[in-house]
Enzyme design. Structure first.
Site, PDB file in Angstrom:
ATOM      1  N   GLY A   9     -24.002 -23.757  31.215  1.00 51.81           N
ATOM      2  CA  GLY A   9     -23.722 -24.498  32.435  1.00 51.81           C
ATOM      3  C   GLY A   9     -22.249 -24.685  32.695  1.00 51.81           C
ATOM      4  N   LYS A 207      -3.825 -13.080  24.515  1.00 52.72           N
ATOM      5  CA  LYS A 207      -4.371 -14.142  25.371  1.00 52.72           C
ATOM      6  C   LYS A 207      -3.828 -15.507  24.931  1.00 52.72           C
ATOM      7  CE  LYS A 207      -7.163 -16.470  28.120  1.00 52.72           C
ATOM      8  NZ  LYS A 207      -8.550 -16.741  27.740  1.00 52.72           N
ATOM      9  N   ASN A 211      -2.224 -19.157  26.565  1.00 55.67           N
ATOM     10  CA  ASN A 211      -2.979 -20.411  26.446  1.00 55.67           C
ATOM     11  C   ASN A 211      -2.228 -21.484  25.677  1.00 55.67           C
ATOM     12  OD1 ASN A 211      -6.215 -18.790  26.173  1.00 55.67           O
ATOM     13  ND2 ASN A 211      -5.258 -19.745  27.944  1.00 55.67           N
ATOM     14  N   ASN A 215      -1.179 -23.966  28.824  1.00 53.38           N
ATOM     15  CA  ASN A 215      -2.183 -25.032  28.865  1.00 53.38           C
ATOM     16  C   ASN A 215      -1.589 -26.404  28.544  1.00 53.38           C
ATOM     17  OD1 ASN A 215      -3.973 -22.809  29.242  1.00 53.38           O
ATOM     18  ND2 ASN A 215      -5.620 -24.009  28.360  1.00 53.38           N
ATOM     19  N   GLU A 288      -8.538 -29.207  24.397  1.00 58.48           N
ATOM     20  CA  GLU A 288      -8.744 -28.187  23.369  1.00 58.48           C
ATOM     21  C   GLU A 288      -7.426 -27.835  22.674  1.00 58.48           C
ATOM     22  OE1 GLU A 288     -11.490 -24.136  23.181  1.00 58.48           O
ATOM     23  OE2 GLU A 288     -10.421 -24.645  25.010  1.00 58.48           O
TER      24      GLU A 288
END
Length: 337
Positions: A9, A207, A211, A215, A288
């Protein structure tokens, strides 16, 4: 194929689940609360970039992992800090030939598994304290993957795709197996780009390079990617953080296929996109930060590589996360007495 998407979801999980289901796969997703109810009632709705009409997929949705029949493929689309709480249930539905595709950003728990050399089977404590996850999941089941698309959840069961469709895949021992060819084709048939890489760890670092910098900087400044790249001071900070990470990664045998200038230019090209960490901050969710930055600092200690810029930004963002959680997502300074 019979596919289970844990966290189906969420933004990335929903994106994958919708397109894989529409490609003819039997998809079951694990979700909770309002999201579970919305998907059970209306299915998953995906709005693609530049497309007016959404893609809708009817998928089976359950609340418990243990309600899922043994799948061919499990896509683990939860945050890194959410893996350990579900690992026991995940292990129960894994068959001997089930392919597990972790989709977490940052240094994964399996990073040193099947990696020959000095650090073979060394646990990454920041994301797997005591090696708890390593003990429950057979590394033979794991297929590495790097997530590049930018997506976000608009409302329960409704996903917006911003840009990108790349999910590079690779065996963690560097071989090109028959199963990775099959999974790559499955992803291609669903409309994704999933090239097979012999060095999936190098792609993880490429990547992560973005991040671990953009981030936390975005969370601290509430700025989007384009703004961070175009403002000289945050641009310089990102460069310094990337340089520190590159030095330690090269000690682990990583070869970066692009330079820092190109990596920053790529982030700027994404435009006025909010990073996932900034989205989590605004939603009052836990950040995170351990997987994206704490794990890199841990590898710096292992390789005896100084990480002053990384450590400073980590400390600031960890404090920010503590304040957000203690204030239930509402940040404000108290009034003076």
């Amino acid at each position: 194929m019979k596919i289970c998407v844990i966290g189906g979801g969420g933004a990335i999980g929903g994106y994958l689940a919708t397109k894989l289901a529409r490609a003819g796969n039997q998809v079951t997703i694990v979700a909770r609360g309002e999201t579970l109810e919305a998907i059970q009632k209306n299915g998953l709705t995906l709005y693609m970039e530049r497309e007016i009409q959404p893609l809708v997929a009817r998928v089976k949705a359950v609340s418990k992992i243990t309600d899922v029949e043994t799948p061919d493929v499990v896509m683990l689309a939860v945050k890194a800090h959410q893996v350990e709480p579900v690992i026991d249930d995940l292990a129960k539905i894994m068959g001997p030939n089930t392919v597990l595709i972790p989709l977490q950003n940052g240094i994964p728990w399996w990073y040193f598994q099947k990696l020959s050399g000095r650090y073979q089977d060394h646990p990454v404590e920041t994301v797997d304290a005591g090696g708890a996850i390593m003990k429950k999941i057979n590394p033979n089941n794991i297929l590495g993957c790097v997530v590049y698309p930018a997506t976000y959840t608009e409302s329960p069961g409704v996903i917006r795709h911003v840009e990108g469709n790349r999910f590079p895949l690779g065996e963690i021992d560097g071989t090109v197996s028959e199963r990775v060819k099959v999974i790559s084709q499955m992803m291609t048939d669903a409309g994704f780009k999933s090239p097979i890489l012999e060095d999936i760890r190098g792609e993880i670092w490429l990547k992560l390079w973005g991040n671990m910098t953009f981030n936390p900087i975005s969370a601290l400044t509430h700025e989007h990617l384009e703004g961070i790249c175009q403002y000289p001071l945050t641009n310089d900070l990102a460069r310094n953080m990337m340089a520190e990470a590159q030095r330690l990664a090269e000690k682990l045998g990583i070869v970066f296929r692009v330079d820092i200038d190109r990596r920053i230019a790529g982030a700027e090209k994404v435009g006025k996109h909010k990073t996932s960490m900034l989205q989590d901050l605004e939603a009052g969710n836990s950040l995170e930060i351990d997987a994206l930055l704490g794990s890199v600092i841990e590898l710096g200690r292992i390789t005896e590589t100084p990480t002053p810029c990384l450590s400073t930004v980590f400390a600031l963002t960890k404090l920010l996360n503590t304040k957000v959680q203690s204030s239930q997502g509402r940040l404000s300074l108290p009034m003076a007495a």
